[in-house]
Motif scaffolding. Structure first.
Motif, mmCIF file in Angstrom:
data_model
loop_
_atom_site.group_PDB
_atom_site.id
_atom_site.type_symbol
_atom_site.label_atom_id
_atom_site.label_comp_id
_atom_site.label_asym_id
_atom_site.label_seq_id
_atom_site.Cartn_x
_atom_site.Cartn_y
_atom_site.Cartn_z
ATOM 1 N N GLY A 171 7.170 15.273 -4.876
ATOM 2 C CA GLY A 171 8.167 14.288 -5.295
ATOM 3 C C GLY A 171 8.996 13.765 -4.135
ATOM 4 O O GLY A 171 9.294 12.559 -4.064
ATOM 5 N N TRP A 172 9.374 14.646 -3.199
ATOM 6 C CA TRP A 172 10.141 14.186 -2.039
ATOM 7 C C TRP A 172 9.333 13.225 -1.181
ATOM 8 O O TRP A 172 9.825 12.175 -0.759
ATOM 9 C CB TRP A 172 10.585 15.386 -1.213
ATOM 10 N N VAL A 173 8.079 13.577 -0.933
ATOM 11 C CA VAL A 173 7.230 12.706 -0.114
ATOM 12 C C VAL A 173 6.976 11.377 -0.827
ATOM 13 O O VAL A 173 7.037 10.293 -0.216
ATOM 14 C CB VAL A 173 5.908 13.415 0.220
ATOM 15 N N ALA A 174 6.708 11.430 -2.131
ATOM 16 C CA ALA A 174 6.438 10.207 -2.892
ATOM 17 C C ALA A 174 7.661 9.298 -2.939
ATOM 18 O O ALA A 174 7.552 8.074 -2.769
ATOM 19 C CB ALA A 174 5.989 10.561 -4.307
ATOM 20 N N ILE A 214 0.827 -1.205 0.000
ATOM 21 C CA ILE A 214 0.000 0.000 0.000
ATOM 22 C C ILE A 214 0.865 1.262 0.000
ATOM 23 O O ILE A 214 0.627 2.209 -0.765
ATOM 24 C CB ILE A 214 -0.951 -0.007 1.210
ATOM 25 N N VAL A 215 1.896 1.278 0.856
ATOM 26 C CA VAL A 215 2.764 2.453 0.933
ATOM 27 C C VAL A 215 3.504 2.662 -0.384
ATOM 28 O O VAL A 215 3.641 3.792 -0.883
ATOM 29 C CB VAL A 215 3.744 2.302 2.109
ATOM 30 N N SER A 216 3.982 1.573 -0.984
ATOM 31 C CA SER A 216 4.679 1.686 -2.260
ATOM 32 C C SER A 216 3.746 2.154 -3.370
ATOM 33 O O SER A 216 4.150 2.937 -4.244
ATOM 34 C CB SER A 216 5.307 0.345 -2.634
ATOM 35 N N LEU A 238 10.421 4.416 -0.985
ATOM 36 C CA LEU A 238 11.592 3.821 -0.328
ATOM 37 C C LEU A 238 11.204 3.050 0.917
ATOM 38 O O LEU A 238 11.681 1.924 1.141
ATOM 39 C CB LEU A 238 12.578 4.933 0.021
ATOM 40 N N VAL A 239 10.315 3.601 1.732
ATOM 41 C CA VAL A 239 9.862 2.904 2.949
ATOM 42 C C VAL A 239 9.099 1.633 2.589
ATOM 43 O O VAL A 239 9.264 0.585 3.223
ATOM 44 C CB VAL A 239 9.006 3.851 3.799
ATOM 45 N N ALA A 280 13.443 2.750 -7.185
ATOM 46 C CA ALA A 280 12.518 3.770 -7.700
ATOM 47 C C ALA A 280 12.448 4.968 -6.758
ATOM 48 O O ALA A 280 12.448 6.124 -7.211
ATOM 49 C CB ALA A 280 11.133 3.156 -7.891
ATOM 50 N N GLY A 281 12.382 4.703 -5.452
ATOM 51 C CA GLY A 281 12.359 5.804 -4.497
ATOM 52 C C GLY A 281 13.626 6.633 -4.524
ATOM 53 O O GLY A 281 13.580 7.871 -4.458
#
Length: 259
Positions: free
Chosen positions: A174-177, A12-14, A182-183, A128-129
């Motif tokens: 973009g930074w948040v995404a 979900i996070v990804s 990454l998480v 990707a992150g």
């Protein structure tokens, strides 16, 4: 946290991170005109990765795409490439992750195969992150450099040489995404460890008896007290030739056969 919850949460996070990267790449407000010295203006300019826009005070907005590729700065093209690579890897990671979910059973797929697919998707999300974060950071560095150069020219008396641009909303998206992607990839890698079967973590060692298989021929058995003297047998003409058992070992007649 169980393996299934960790895997689903990572998915979900990804997914949110990849969707945010796509939205950020398509947004036009990567850089916006700085209105610090002139808060009241009839024209407001902002730029994105694919086009530049001008918004007038009347509310009319006109956008003009970049008709050239080679004429753009090299760092600008690198940012485009990083964002596109991040989106492609994120989409591929989502497809792999869907089939790797433990709650979804497809045919006779084993847990070891799901573990490998989960690890693969996690690595894709991490890359990707990192691509998204790197691309946004490179663009932000370009803005900072141009901003201070424009400020220096203004202080030297060259007014209105060029407009100054500051961070747009697309950079923060973009930074948040990129961070979410990454998480999510890290969570998928952690879930991979719980999907590995227990028997494959340790090498099974089997021990076999070193001696040969010995077969015994049963015969009449006499129960005694254990203190009787052993009866001596006579070897002579009546002594029979020892027979061989089926496995090739020689077996001898019991002493009770001559009583």
């Amino acid at each position: 946290m169980s393996t299934t919850i960790c895997q689903v949460m990572g998915f979900i996070v990804s997914s949110l991170g990849v969707a945010g990267c796509m939205v950020s790449t398509a947004m036009d407000m990567w850089s916006t005109q700085d209105l610090y010295d002139n808060p009241v203006t009839a024209v407001f300019q902002y730029q994105g990765l694919w086009r530049s826009c001008v918004r007038q005070s009347s509310g009319f907005t006109e956008c003009r795409p970049y008709f050239t590729i080679l004429g753009l700065p090299a760092m600008f093209q690198a940012v485009r490439a990083l964002m596109i690579v991040g989106i492609v890897l994120g989409i591929l990671g989502l497809f792999v992750c869907i089939f790797a979910l433990k709650c979804i059973r497809i045919g006779s797929m084993e847990d070891s195969a799901k573990a490998n697919m989960t690890l693969t998707s996690g690595i894709m999300f991490i890359v990707a992150g990192l691509c998204a974060i790197t691309g946004v950071s490179v663009f932000a560095n370009m803005l900072v450099t141009n901003f201070w150069m424009s400020t220096t020219n203004m202080y030297q008396g060259m007014q209105n040489v060029q407009n100054r641009y500051t961070f747009g909303s697309a950079l923060f998206v973009g930074w948040v995404a990129g961070g979410l992607t990454l998480v999510g990839g890290i969570m998928m890698c952690l879930a991979c460890r719980g999907l590995i079967p227990e028997e494959s973590r340790y090498k099974a060692v089997s021990y076999n008896a070193s001696g040969r298989n010995i077969s015994y021929r049963t015969g009449p058995y006499k129960v005694g007290s254990g203190y009787e003297p052993e009866t001596k047998t006579r070897k002579g003409a009546g002594y029979e030739e020892a027979a061989r058992s089926e496995d090739g070992r020689r077996s001898y007649p019991s002493k009770y056969d001559y009583v």
